[in-house]
Design a protein around this motif. Sequence first.
Motif, PDB file in Angstrom:
ATOM      1  N   MET A 141       0.837  -1.196   0.000  1.00  0.00           N
ATOM      2  CA  MET A 141       0.000   0.000   0.000  1.00  0.00           C
ATOM      3  C   MET A 141       0.876   1.251   0.000  1.00  0.00           C
ATOM      4  SD  MET A 141      -2.993  -0.911   2.757  1.00  0.00           S
ATOM      5  CE  MET A 141      -1.901  -1.568   4.024  1.00  0.00           C
ATOM      6  N   VAL A 142       0.561   2.163  -0.926  1.00  0.00           N
ATOM      7  CA  VAL A 142       1.258   3.447  -1.002  1.00  0.00           C
ATOM      8  C   VAL A 142       0.193   4.543  -1.044  1.00  0.00           C
ATOM      9  CG1 VAL A 142       2.853   4.899  -2.313  1.00  0.00           C
ATOM     10  CG2 VAL A 142       3.164   2.408  -2.278  1.00  0.00           C
ATOM     11  N   ALA A 143       0.269   5.496  -0.130  1.00  0.00           N
ATOM     12  CA  ALA A 143      -0.685   6.609  -0.097  1.00  0.00           C
ATOM     13  C   ALA A 143       0.059   7.905  -0.399  1.00  0.00           C
ATOM     14  CB  ALA A 143      -1.369   6.696   1.256  1.00  0.00           C
ATOM     15  N   VAL A 144      -0.369   8.582  -1.447  1.00  0.00           N
ATOM     16  CA  VAL A 144       0.196   9.877  -1.828  1.00  0.00           C
ATOM     17  C   VAL A 144      -0.846  10.928  -1.441  1.00  0.00           C
ATOM     18  CG1 VAL A 144       1.151  11.259  -3.709  1.00  0.00           C
ATOM     19  CG2 VAL A 144       1.386   8.756  -3.747  1.00  0.00           C
ATOM     20  N   LEU A 145      -0.556  11.703  -0.418  1.00  0.00           N
ATOM     21  CA  LEU A 145      -1.574  12.535   0.217  1.00  0.00           C
ATOM     22  C   LEU A 145      -1.194  14.012   0.182  1.00  0.00           C
ATOM     23  CD1 LEU A 145      -2.148  10.293   3.363  1.00  0.00           C
ATOM     24  CD2 LEU A 145      -3.388  10.235   1.182  1.00  0.00           C
ATOM     25  N   GLY A 146      -2.184  14.846  -0.134  1.00  0.00           N
ATOM     26  CA  GLY A 146      -2.020  16.292  -0.080  1.00  0.00           C
ATOM     27  C   GLY A 146      -3.004  16.902   0.891  1.00  0.00           C
ATOM     28  N   ALA A 147      -3.064  18.211   0.887  1.00  0.00           N
ATOM     29  CA  ALA A 147      -3.847  18.942   1.885  1.00  0.00           C
ATOM     30  C   ALA A 147      -5.348  18.827   1.632  1.00  0.00           C
ATOM     31  CB  ALA A 147      -3.437  20.405   1.895  1.00  0.00           C
ATOM     32  N   VAL A 165       3.389   9.133   1.298  1.00  0.00           N
ATOM     33  CA  VAL A 165       4.087  10.199   0.575  1.00  0.00           C
ATOM     34  C   VAL A 165       3.240  11.461   0.695  1.00  0.00           C
ATOM     35  CG1 VAL A 165       5.064  10.920  -1.638  1.00  0.00           C
ATOM     36  CG2 VAL A 165       5.045   8.486  -1.006  1.00  0.00           C
ATOM     37  N   VAL A 166       3.717  12.444   1.436  1.00  0.00           N
ATOM     38  CA  VAL A 166       2.964  13.668   1.700  1.00  0.00           C
ATOM     39  C   VAL A 166       3.522  14.778   0.822  1.00  0.00           C
ATOM     40  CG1 VAL A 166       2.203  15.304   3.455  1.00  0.00           C
ATOM     41  CG2 VAL A 166       2.553  12.897   4.053  1.00  0.00           C
ATOM     42  N   VAL A 167       2.618  15.517   0.175  1.00  0.00           N
ATOM     43  CA  VAL A 167       3.025  16.511  -0.822  1.00  0.00           C
ATOM     44  C   VAL A 167       2.434  17.883  -0.484  1.00  0.00           C
ATOM     45  CG1 VAL A 167       3.134  17.069  -3.281  1.00  0.00           C
ATOM     46  CG2 VAL A 167       3.027  14.668  -2.551  1.00  0.00           C
TER      47      VAL A 167
END
Length: 470
Positions: free
Chosen positions: A368-374, A402-404
């Motif tokens: 599982m990979v989570a790419v998360l923004g605001a 992964v927070v962007v």
Amino acid sequence: MIELSLARLARAVGGDLRLAPGDGADTLVSGAVDTDSRLIGPGDIFVAKPGDVTDGHLFVPQAVEAGAACVIVEHDVDVTVSQVVVPDAVRALADLARFVVAEVRSRGDLRVVGITGSNGKTTTKNMLARILEGAGPTVSPRASFNNEVGAPLTMLRIDTGTRFLVSEFGASGPGEIARLAGLVDPDVAVVLMVGMAHAGGFGGIEATFLAKSELVRSVRAGGLAVLNADDARVAAMAPIAAERGASVRWFGRGANAQVRARDVEVGAAGTTCVVEADGEERMLHLQVLGEHHVMNALAAIAAATALGVTLSDAVDRLETLELAERWRMQPLGSERVRIINDAYNASPDSMAAALRTLAQITGPGERMVAVLGAMSELGEYSGEEHDRVGLLAVRLGIQRIVVVGPEARRLFLAAVGEGSWDGEAVFFATADEAFEYLQGELRDGDRVLVKSSNSAGLRFLGDRLGESFS
């Protein structure tokens, strides 16, 4: 739009008619109405709306060149078509929508459904429209046309043959849903949930409840409120419906709902469940990813069956829906690396639902990979709600977080504080930096969620990843 004379059009919007040579007060117009000059074609009506960035009046000549039969403006423009001059173009758009809906209602059997809720409006709108299209000519919003411009533009697409109008009502503050719903006085009002989405603009969850309840207060006397039995705040709107002389139809997962689901199973190919409605049962297979969409489907089925569609027909139509909307739980990539692009909207509730879906569809041996923004529009609640998302991501066992973007940094810090300090959680200031990292990090068997509010722009990162790993 329905056919109107220029004189009736001007009266409907309270404007002054400036006739072009060759036109008369009884000249008829019936084209589409739009505020985007690029979408105007022969016979259409262009509304010159002033905007934050530019002014629609600057594009009146282009609209006329494209074939506009009439323009609605706030001041005279030097063009060779008839003009209706109004004090406020946005208000004129609403007035015209109100007039057209009332006119069509007076001529035929138009039924209007209004949908609101903190999450799920667009998906439910698309589900309900897909069902109703099988029962008669149906008009529903394109994309998320749910504000003071988009909602009236949708209403103006109806004609005398339209059987169903599905309207989606969003709001950035109190009173907006009341104004929009007041244009059509819905026969059916659907309220999905009351959550933290846009809570900053409303001033808290109780203010959000009051704003969403405006739709129930707008339902026609003798109409119907379709309410979520599992959401205590939505359920508290039942007395409001009674005050309006409207009945209530309940949907939910609990036994007290008239339209409910049981035996829900979630997988990478969609969600299956048994739907029970008024003593009937049908197995439903939703291709749209995510267990949370079961509630949206129940709301659509509850409204459609109240309008005369059979449960069997409703399920058959729902099963043809492959995607809720672009950038909403949209599968991309390949079996090797599957990308789920859900970065059009984000709230605490939808973030949690998307993360849980990622966990549910990731099989043994997959990562599982989570790419998360605001998440935007949370106001004073922003910090603590981003903390909650970071904690949930860790507790669900997501291996790469992964927070962007600077606005989401607190989410990253919360994940690190919860235990993702050994490279499991990483932070990047820009989407380009995140893309470069993910290009080298993603591997066979990865299941990747991209989730943020629209303003964070991660939907385009999701598209890039989908293309890269297709």
